[in-house]
Design a protein around this motif. Structure first.
Motif, mmCIF file in Angstrom:
data_model
loop_
_atom_site.group_PDB
_atom_site.id
_atom_site.type_symbol
_atom_site.label_atom_id
_atom_site.label_comp_id
_atom_site.label_asym_id
_atom_site.label_seq_id
_atom_site.Cartn_x
_atom_site.Cartn_y
_atom_site.Cartn_z
ATOM 1 N N LYS A 1 0.840 -1.096 0.119
ATOM 2 C CA LYS A 1 0.109 -0.049 -0.032
ATOM 3 C C LYS A 1 0.842 1.197 -0.044
ATOM 4 O O LYS A 1 0.535 2.262 -0.950
ATOM 5 C CB LYS A 1 -0.759 0.113 1.188
ATOM 6 C CG LYS A 1 -1.777 1.386 1.523
ATOM 7 C CD LYS A 1 -2.578 1.240 2.456
ATOM 8 C CE LYS A 1 -3.471 2.272 2.640
ATOM 9 N NZ LYS A 1 -4.400 2.358 3.977
ATOM 10 N N ARG B 1 -5.579 7.016 -5.639
ATOM 11 C CA ARG B 1 -4.939 7.447 -4.371
ATOM 12 C C ARG B 1 -6.105 7.201 -2.990
ATOM 13 O O ARG B 1 -5.666 6.736 -2.124
ATOM 14 C CB ARG B 1 -4.232 8.537 -4.430
ATOM 15 C CG ARG B 1 -3.336 8.416 -2.842
ATOM 16 C CD ARG B 1 -2.242 9.967 -3.374
ATOM 17 N NE ARG B 1 -3.226 11.114 -3.235
ATOM 18 C CZ ARG B 1 -2.294 12.548 -3.220
ATOM 19 N NH1 ARG B 1 -1.017 12.356 -3.314
ATOM 20 N NH2 ARG B 1 -3.236 13.346 -3.273
ATOM 21 N N LEU C 1 -6.873 3.708 -2.472
ATOM 22 C CA LEU C 1 -5.761 3.048 -1.655
ATOM 23 C C LEU C 1 -5.638 3.382 -0.518
ATOM 24 O O LEU C 1 -5.517 2.424 0.509
ATOM 25 C CB LEU C 1 -4.373 3.449 -2.475
ATOM 26 C CG LEU C 1 -4.051 2.922 -3.643
ATOM 27 C CD1 LEU C 1 -2.576 3.362 -4.388
ATOM 28 C CD2 LEU C 1 -3.770 1.204 -3.832
ATOM 29 N N TRP D 1 -7.171 -4.938 -4.606
ATOM 30 C CA TRP D 1 -6.512 -3.690 -4.950
ATOM 31 C C TRP D 1 -7.109 -2.959 -6.195
ATOM 32 O O TRP D 1 -7.353 -3.660 -7.160
ATOM 33 C CB TRP D 1 -5.057 -4.265 -5.345
ATOM 34 C CG TRP D 1 -4.384 -4.704 -4.172
ATOM 35 C CD1 TRP D 1 -4.142 -5.933 -3.699
ATOM 36 C CD2 TRP D 1 -3.631 -3.979 -3.038
ATOM 37 N NE1 TRP D 1 -3.456 -6.133 -2.641
ATOM 38 C CE2 TRP D 1 -3.262 -4.844 -2.266
ATOM 39 C CE3 TRP D 1 -3.330 -2.483 -2.724
ATOM 40 C CZ2 TRP D 1 -2.706 -4.738 -1.136
ATOM 41 C CZ3 TRP D 1 -2.881 -2.152 -1.557
ATOM 42 C CH2 TRP D 1 -2.276 -3.482 -0.797
#
Length: 291
Positions: free
Chosen positions: A234, A272, A275, A287
């Motif tokens: 990550k 982002r 994430l 993911w």
């Protein structure tokens, strides 16, 4: 007293000796007038005690122990006879005459008497590990930890061993891989017999621990490892996304960004964000797809 020549014949007892001076007997002889004694004789009497003989030194008789004719035997029944004054009876000599050996036996003098010993020449005997040898002679003594009993047929993963009274099967794991139940350290088994305490032939997994009978997975350790790996991934993806956003923002701030780059900025910022929302402690992580 020396011999005196006489003008008349003399009748004398003469005592004979050999070239070494050893007394060999006596004879009554007529000595002719004016004649000396025959070679290797003397008129001096040889009078040894029992068990002795005389040695003539040219002047007198000297008396020494005489064991000639004495018979003796070694421990295996072989006989000897003393034939010379120079010979002596050895310390190991046995004076007791041996009996006749029985068929298939030889004689051995032990513990103060003659024993009938079975002749096992040519018979097989075995070491503690089953190695075979042949008895070389009749007086062979079986070595310690050996037996005349043949070992049983071999079995896979076992060897036979003599325990002093019988053959037993002993586990043979030599050459196999064993693992420490504490450290999982791998080693090769070098000795026969069961595995030492603290070792197993079972192959451990990465997160396994030993429960006393088998390897079991440590779920907590595995989850902690996976969470750490996920956190690292990550952080790496977040860093890459932040780098891309910074580049695109620079182009926009300079007023040189293309429509495609402006669109990409929004995609990277959304990427982002996704994430950042990922829980790295989750068991199954999906993911987000890179822009």
């Amino acid at each position: 007293m020396s011999f005196i020549f006489s003008s008349s014949p003399q009748a004398l007892w003469l005592y004979q000796y050999d070239s070494d001076g050893s007394y060999i007997g006596s004879v009554f002889m007529q000595i002719p007038a004016n004649t000396g004694l025959p070679a290797n004789t003397t008129h001096l009497p040889c009078q040894p005690r029992h068990g002795q003989t005389g040695i003539f030194n040219g002047a007198v008789w000297e008396y020494v122990t005489d064991v000639r004719g004495t018979q003796y035997w070694n421990a295996y029944g072989q006989g000897f006879v003393i034939s010379s004054l120079a010979d002596t009876i050895p310390d190991w000599a046995i004076s007791i005459a041996p009996p006749v050996a029985e068929p298939g036996c030889v004689l051995l003098f032990t513990e103060g008497k003659w024993q009938q010993v079975k002749d096992k020449t040519g018979q097989a005997y075995y070491e503690i590990n089953g190695n075979k040898h042949i008895v070389p002679d009749a007086y062979f003594t079986l070595p310690d930890n050996c037996t005349f009993i043949a070992p049983p047929e071999p079995k896979p993963t076992f060897v036979t061993q003599w325990n002093g009274s019988e053959w037993t099967y002993v586990k043979d794991l030599r050459g196999q891989r064993a693992y420490s139940t504490e450290t999982k350290e791998l080693s090769t088994v070098m000795d026969i017999g069961p595995l030492p305490d603290g070792y197993t032939l079972l192959v451990p997994g990465r997160f396994d621990v030993w429960n006393g009978n088998a390897w079991v997975k440590d779920e907590v350790a595995e989850q902690a490892f996976n969470a750490d790996q996920a956190e690292r991934q990550k952080a790496a993806l977040m860093g890459m996304a932040t780098e891309q956003i910074a580049v695109l923002n620079f182009a926009i701030d300079r007023g040189v960004a293309t429509d495609s780059e402006i669109s990409k900025l929004t995609q990277w910022e959304e990427y982002r964000l996704e994430l950042n929302r990922i829980d790295t402690n989750a068991i199954n992580i999906t993911w987000p797809e890179r822009p």
